[in-house]
Design an enzyme around this catalytic site. Structure first.
Site, PDB file in Angstrom:
ATOM      1  N   THR A 140       0.880  -1.116  -0.016  1.00 10.81           N
ATOM      2  CA  THR A 140      -0.023  -0.098  -0.061  1.00 10.81           C
ATOM      3  C   THR A 140       0.825   1.309   0.033  1.00 10.81           C
ATOM      4  O   THR A 140       1.979   1.169   0.556  1.00 10.81           O
ATOM      5  CB  THR A 140      -0.737  -0.034   1.349  1.00 10.81           C
ATOM      6  OG1 THR A 140      -1.379   1.196   1.284  1.00 10.81           O
ATOM      7  CG2 THR A 140      -0.148  -0.382   2.507  1.00 10.81           C
ATOM      8  N   ASP A 141       0.309   2.326  -0.439  1.00 14.71           N
ATOM      9  CA  ASP A 141       1.175   3.622  -0.418  1.00 14.71           C
ATOM     10  C   ASP A 141       1.387   4.147   1.112  1.00 14.71           C
ATOM     11  O   ASP A 141       2.198   5.019   1.383  1.00 14.71           O
ATOM     12  CB  ASP A 141       0.507   4.803  -1.315  1.00 14.71           C
ATOM     13  CG  ASP A 141      -0.990   5.190  -0.833  1.00 14.71           C
ATOM     14  OD1 ASP A 141      -1.483   4.592   0.218  1.00 14.71           O
ATOM     15  OD2 ASP A 141      -1.500   5.914  -1.575  1.00 14.71           O
ATOM     16  N   GLU A 142       0.481   3.736   1.783  1.00 14.20           N
ATOM     17  CA  GLU A 142       0.686   3.917   3.363  1.00 14.20           C
ATOM     18  C   GLU A 142       1.936   3.641   3.955  1.00 14.20           C
ATOM     19  O   GLU A 142       2.409   4.276   5.236  1.00 14.20           O
ATOM     20  CB  GLU A 142      -0.387   3.427   4.206  1.00 14.20           C
ATOM     21  CG  GLU A 142      -1.995   3.861   3.686  1.00 14.20           C
ATOM     22  CD  GLU A 142      -2.858   3.919   4.796  1.00 14.20           C
ATOM     23  OE1 GLU A 142      -2.697   3.471   6.002  1.00 14.20           O
ATOM     24  OE2 GLU A 142      -4.185   4.129   4.499  1.00 14.20           O
ATOM     25  N   TYR A 165      -1.550  -0.077  11.227  1.00 12.33           N
ATOM     26  CA  TYR A 165      -1.860  -0.945  10.068  1.00 12.33           C
ATOM     27  C   TYR A 165      -0.678  -0.795   8.924  1.00 12.33           C
ATOM     28  O   TYR A 165      -0.344  -1.705   8.657  1.00 12.33           O
ATOM     29  CB  TYR A 165      -3.237  -0.406   9.430  1.00 12.33           C
ATOM     30  CG  TYR A 165      -3.450  -0.566   7.815  1.00 12.33           C
ATOM     31  CD1 TYR A 165      -3.587  -1.833   7.535  1.00 12.33           C
ATOM     32  CD2 TYR A 165      -2.983   0.304   6.915  1.00 12.33           C
ATOM     33  CE1 TYR A 165      -3.712  -2.252   6.063  1.00 12.33           C
ATOM     34  CE2 TYR A 165      -3.136   0.018   5.633  1.00 12.33           C
ATOM     35  CZ  TYR A 165      -3.453  -1.175   5.167  1.00 12.33           C
ATOM     36  OH  TYR A 165      -3.624  -1.461   3.936  1.00 12.33           O
ATOM     37  N   LYS A 169       1.875  -3.404   7.517  1.00 17.02           N
ATOM     38  CA  LYS A 169       2.038  -3.608   6.096  1.00 17.02           C
ATOM     39  C   LYS A 169       3.364  -3.512   5.444  1.00 17.02           C
ATOM     40  O   LYS A 169       3.766  -3.941   4.585  1.00 17.02           O
ATOM     41  CB  LYS A 169       0.962  -2.658   5.272  1.00 17.02           C
ATOM     42  CG  LYS A 169      -0.508  -3.193   5.336  1.00 17.02           C
ATOM     43  CD  LYS A 169      -0.843  -4.604   4.749  1.00 17.02           C
ATOM     44  CE  LYS A 169      -0.712  -4.381   3.102  1.00 17.02           C
ATOM     45  NZ  LYS A 169      -1.199  -5.684   2.796  1.00 17.02           N
TER      46      LYS A 169
END
Ligand code: NAD
Ligand code: DAU
Length: 352
Positions: A140-142, A165, A169
């Site tokens: 994810t871009d997070e 989260y 990830k």
């Protein structure tokens, strides 16, 4: 025939990906491996459940025996790993399950791929694998953390996750990288921006705001509502993953995004307008702790190296998405009420 293991295929993006793959390719067998947590719903896949090219396995990615069994039974040659706890707010109130599923689950899967695909499983240092095998980690871009007013995330931006989260990830993303570096496993990592579209669980911004506005329930906007996300229709995420599987280089990371930055409050207003409701339904509520201010993706690598481009404009995608939720109010209410869990307990004799 390709035998693709799709973990988390009963969730939002996983179920869209299974539809995408079965529609595009005749010579594939897709094994959907899903624990059916609150976010997994086989109702997303009713139209393919009898397709001979589709198999569902109800199991947990942390269960080593179950993962081994699926590799053996289906001669898996491709893994697309979606399964995860995916909701940031939940990770703030209950982080442990995120560490367990997102990190340990990824570790189990990588290890199984290494053992089952190795040319010499007994040799700890073997770095060669069956031809054509691929493991793709849906990241994810997070992982990059937050941006200020300017700039874009590139694949070489520092990894600075801010929520439990995104930290879990990032761990999974780096573990995948490590299996590529240490063992030579042919891994690929994709880091996508925010998705929207059909079958998204209504805990996430867009389906939650659509549902609330239809029910005349207040729309909870965190903080000042000026946080920015880079929105991509889920069908474009699916085509990007397919492109990376077909054309991507092993060991490489690919950002996925649609150059479509929007402030949360603008999305909320757009939804209210689309369903013909009043802005008086908007409620500014306490902000999410550690709330990332802005995400924006530089997608140059995937567009120039692999020739991928998003197809769906935000205007068209949002029109279709709002209409999909209008047409599927029964799906939404079943998911929200948990009624579908009773259905699957009846169907499979197990609780989810
Ligand atoms: P989702 O929450 O809708 O679906 C997750 C699926 O994983 C569910 O079907 C659930 O039952 C399954 N699952 C959870 N724990 C499991 C376990 N231990 N074993 C087997 N299955 C399990 O998530 P989503 O929004 O579809 O996201 C899918 C993936 O894409 C995630 O890895 C997420 O981090 C990533 N991602 C999501 C977005 C987004 O905008 N939604 C963007 C970029 C990346
Ligand atoms: O960027 C990719 C990520 O996008 C994925 O990795 C995650 O799995 C996915 O959940 C999503 O994370 P976000 O936190 O960006 O999505 P969410 O829909 O939860 O929130 C989007 C924005 O809207 C965020 O700034 C918080 C805000 N928000 C969200 C909800 C649910 C609100 O203001 N009100 C709300 O009620």
């Amino acid at each position: 025939m390709k035998n693709i293991l799709v973990t988390g295929g009963a969730g939002f993006i996983g179920s869209n990906f299974i539809h995408y793959i079965l529609e595009k390719y005749d010579d594939v067998h897709v094994v959907n491996f899903d624990a059916l947590t609150y976010a997994g719903n086989l109702g997303n896949l009713l139209d393919v459940q009898d397709d001979p090219r589709y198999t569902f396995v109800h199991a947990d990615v942390r269960d080593r025996d179950a993962v081994d069994a699926v590799f053996e039974a289906h001669e898996i040659d491709t893994v697309v790993h979606f399964a995860a706890e995916s909701h940031v707010d939940l990770s703030i109130t209950d982080p442990q399950i995120f560490l367990s599923t997102n990190i340990l689950g990824t570790g189990v899967l990588l290890d199984a791929a290494k053992r089952h695909w190795s040319d010499a499983p007994e040799d700890k240092y073997c770095r060669t694998y069956r031809p054509g095998v691929k493991y793709l980690q849906v990241s994810t871009d997070e992982v990059y953390g937050a941006l200020g007013k300017d700039g874009l995330f590139t694949e070489t931006s520092p990894l600075l996750p801010n929520s439990p989260y995104s930290a879990s990830k990032t761990s999974a993303d780096l573990l995948t990288r490590a299996y590529g570096e240490t063992y030579g496993l042919p891994v690929q990592i994709t880091r996508c921006s925010n998705n929207y579209g059909p079958y998204q669980f209504p805990e996430k911004l867009i389906p939650l705001m659509i549902r609330n506005s239809l029910l005349d329930i207040p729309l909870p906007v965190y903080g000042d509502g000026m946080q920015i996300r880079d929105w991509l229709h889920v069908s474009d995420h699916c085509s990007a993953i397919d492109t990376v599987l077909r054309k991507g280089t092993p060991g490489r990371v690919y950002n996925i995004g649609g150059n479509n930055e929007r402030a949360n409050i603008d999305i909320v207003r757009l939804i209210l307008k689309a369903v013909g409701k009043d802005e008086s339904l908007i409620r500014y509520v306490r902000d999410r702790p550690g709330h990332d201010r802005r995400y924006a993706i530089d997608n140059t690598r995937i567009t120039t190296e692999l020739g991928w481009a998003p197809r769906c404009t935000f205007e068209q995608g949002m029109r279709e998405t709002v209409q999909w939720y209008l047409d599927h109010s029964e799906w939404v209410e079943q998911v929200v009420s948990g009624a579908y869990r009773d259905y699957y307990r009846d169907m499979y004799g197990t609780a989810q």
